[in-house]
Design a protein around this motif. Sequence first.
Motif, PDB file in Angstrom:
ATOM      1  N   LYS A  39       0.830  -1.195   0.000  1.00 47.43           N
ATOM      2  CA  LYS A  39       0.000   0.000   0.000  1.00 47.43           C
ATOM      3  C   LYS A  39       0.869   1.252   0.000  1.00 47.43           C
ATOM      4  N   LEU A  40       0.380   2.255  -0.676  1.00 42.24           N
ATOM      5  CA  LEU A  40       1.092   3.524  -0.733  1.00 42.24           C
ATOM      6  C   LEU A  40       0.654   4.387   0.440  1.00 42.24           C
ATOM      7  N   ASP A  41       1.622   4.749   1.295  1.00 45.13           N
ATOM      8  CA  ASP A  41       1.346   5.547   2.483  1.00 45.13           C
ATOM      9  C   ASP A  41       2.311   6.725   2.482  1.00 45.13           C
ATOM     10  N   HIS A  42       1.809   7.929   2.157  1.00 39.48           N
ATOM     11  CA  HIS A  42       2.662   9.105   2.128  1.00 39.48           C
ATOM     12  C   HIS A  42       2.965   9.621   3.530  1.00 39.48           C
ATOM     13  N   ILE A  43       2.105   9.327   4.507  1.00 41.92           N
ATOM     14  CA  ILE A  43       2.311   9.812   5.867  1.00 41.92           C
ATOM     15  C   ILE A  43       3.353   8.974   6.593  1.00 41.92           C
ATOM     16  N   GLN A  44       3.260   7.650   6.471  1.00 45.90           N
ATOM     17  CA  GLN A  44       4.225   6.741   7.092  1.00 45.90           C
ATOM     18  C   GLN A  44       4.804   5.821   6.013  1.00 45.90           C
ATOM     19  N   PRO A  45       5.738   6.319   5.243  1.00 45.30           N
ATOM     20  CA  PRO A  45       6.271   5.489   4.147  1.00 45.30           C
ATOM     21  C   PRO A  45       7.054   4.264   4.617  1.00 45.30           C
ATOM     22  N   SER A  46       7.526   4.289   5.889  1.00 46.89           N
ATOM     23  CA  SER A  46       8.287   3.134   6.382  1.00 46.89           C
ATOM     24  C   SER A  46       7.394   1.960   6.754  1.00 46.89           C
ATOM     25  N   VAL A  47       6.085   2.202   6.922  1.00 40.96           N
ATOM     26  CA  VAL A  47       5.157   1.127   7.274  1.00 40.96           C
ATOM     27  C   VAL A  47       4.838   0.332   6.008  1.00 40.96           C
ATOM     28  N   VAL A  48       5.064  -0.964   6.064  1.00 43.52           N
ATOM     29  CA  VAL A  48       4.870  -1.832   4.898  1.00 43.52           C
ATOM     30  C   VAL A  48       3.633  -2.702   5.119  1.00 43.52           C
ATOM     31  N   VAL A  49       2.655  -2.514   4.255  1.00 42.47           N
ATOM     32  CA  VAL A  49       1.450  -3.352   4.253  1.00 42.47           C
ATOM     33  C   VAL A  49       1.383  -4.003   2.869  1.00 42.47           C
ATOM     34  N   GLU A  50       1.695  -5.272   2.823  1.00 39.43           N
ATOM     35  CA  GLU A  50       1.820  -5.947   1.531  1.00 39.43           C
ATOM     36  C   GLU A  50       0.459  -6.205   0.905  1.00 39.43           C
ATOM     37  N   GLU A  51       0.435  -6.165  -0.428  1.00 40.49           N
ATOM     38  CA  GLU A  51      -0.745  -6.465  -1.219  1.00 40.49           C
ATOM     39  C   GLU A  51      -0.453  -7.693  -2.087  1.00 40.49           C
ATOM     40  N   LYS A  52      -1.499  -8.237  -2.651  1.00 46.35           N
ATOM     41  CA  LYS A  52      -1.329  -9.397  -3.518  1.00 46.35           C
ATOM     42  C   LYS A  52      -0.718  -8.978  -4.848  1.00 46.35           C
ATOM     43  N   TYR A  53       0.073  -9.880  -5.399  1.00 44.24           N
ATOM     44  CA  TYR A  53       0.610  -9.673  -6.736  1.00 44.24           C
ATOM     45  C   TYR A  53       0.407 -10.962  -7.543  1.00 44.24           C
ATOM     46  N   PRO A  54      -0.084 -10.861  -8.781  1.00 44.57           N
ATOM     47  CA  PRO A  54      -0.461  -9.675  -9.553  1.00 44.57           C
ATOM     48  C   PRO A  54      -1.489  -8.803  -8.837  1.00 44.57           C
ATOM     49  N   LEU A  55      -1.472  -7.533  -9.182  1.00 45.51           N
ATOM     50  CA  LEU A  55      -2.257  -6.538  -8.466  1.00 45.51           C
ATOM     51  C   LEU A  55      -3.748  -6.794  -8.604  1.00 45.51           C
ATOM     52  N   ARG A  56      -4.469  -6.496  -7.522  1.00 46.28           N
ATOM     53  CA  ARG A  56      -5.929  -6.528  -7.516  1.00 46.28           C
ATOM     54  C   ARG A  56      -6.391  -5.176  -6.974  1.00 46.28           C
ATOM     55  N   ILE A  57      -6.771  -4.303  -7.873  1.00 49.40           N
ATOM     56  CA  ILE A  57      -7.109  -2.938  -7.504  1.00 49.40           C
ATOM     57  C   ILE A  57      -8.607  -2.740  -7.654  1.00 49.40           C
ATOM     58  N   LYS A  58      -9.265  -2.390  -6.554  1.00 49.58           N
ATOM     59  CA  LYS A  58     -10.703  -2.140  -6.561  1.00 49.58           C
ATOM     60  C   LYS A  58     -10.967  -0.640  -6.426  1.00 49.58           C
ATOM     61  N   ALA A  59     -11.966  -0.174  -7.101  1.00 50.45           N
ATOM     62  CA  ALA A  59     -12.324   1.241  -7.040  1.00 50.45           C
ATOM     63  C   ALA A  59     -12.899   1.582  -5.668  1.00 50.45           C
TER      64      ALA A  59
END
Length: 234
Positions: free
Chosen positions: A107-127
């Motif tokens: 996940k993209l986190d501009h406030i806490q860029p050091s925090v890593v929250v992994e997502e599935k790959y290949p990407l699954r992007i929901k609106a």
Amino acid sequence: MLWAVIAVSLGCAVGLEDVSTAALSGTQLFSIEGRASVPNVPASEWVTSAKVNVNGIRYVGFVQADGSFVVNNVPSDSYIVEVVSPHFIFPPVRVDITSKGKKRARKLDHIQPSVVVEEKYPLRIKAKGAAEYFKKRESWSVADVLMNPMLLMMVLPFLMVMVLPKLVNTDDPERREEMQETMSMFNSNQNQMPDMAEVFTNFFGTGGGASAYQRKPAIKGRAGPGKKPSAATK
């Protein structure tokens, strides 16, 4: 529409330049795959106007009829992948590609860029929802009137004056005695407070200029002109 074509053309030109540079330097290129979806909306209604931007418009891809997308010829680096649509809003995702081709999405986190929250790959992007370009006009409601600070300032003292005496049992002798003691203490404190008019009069009346207006005391035993001295001065 013209600006969109120009942006895609610039993105393709920059991407081709990077591909040619990577090919000349012998750098291995990779691809970013994924699928975008809008809940309860068929893909055929929005994929034609959607595209995939990687690091802005540096690399550009297009969404297929089933919602899948592939962005090719991407060197190893960290990228921000965004699905751009004029009708829906998609959350951006960061994709890290190592020199060996290992990929990780988070996940993209501009406030806490050091925090890593992994997502599935290949990407699954929901609106996240539909894009809103206009702010909804505020509607009148009774709650806004009741929460008005001016109304609260008028109603609360009225309730305290009218309701609180009824809640207190004045027939109880002990309660009545306590109320009388409280009122007597309050009245005594009021009597001990100085009069502000007297305080200001004393403060400004005892200044340096006030002595000029003070009368000199008369000297006993001194007779005025044409007057006989008193018996005490003989």
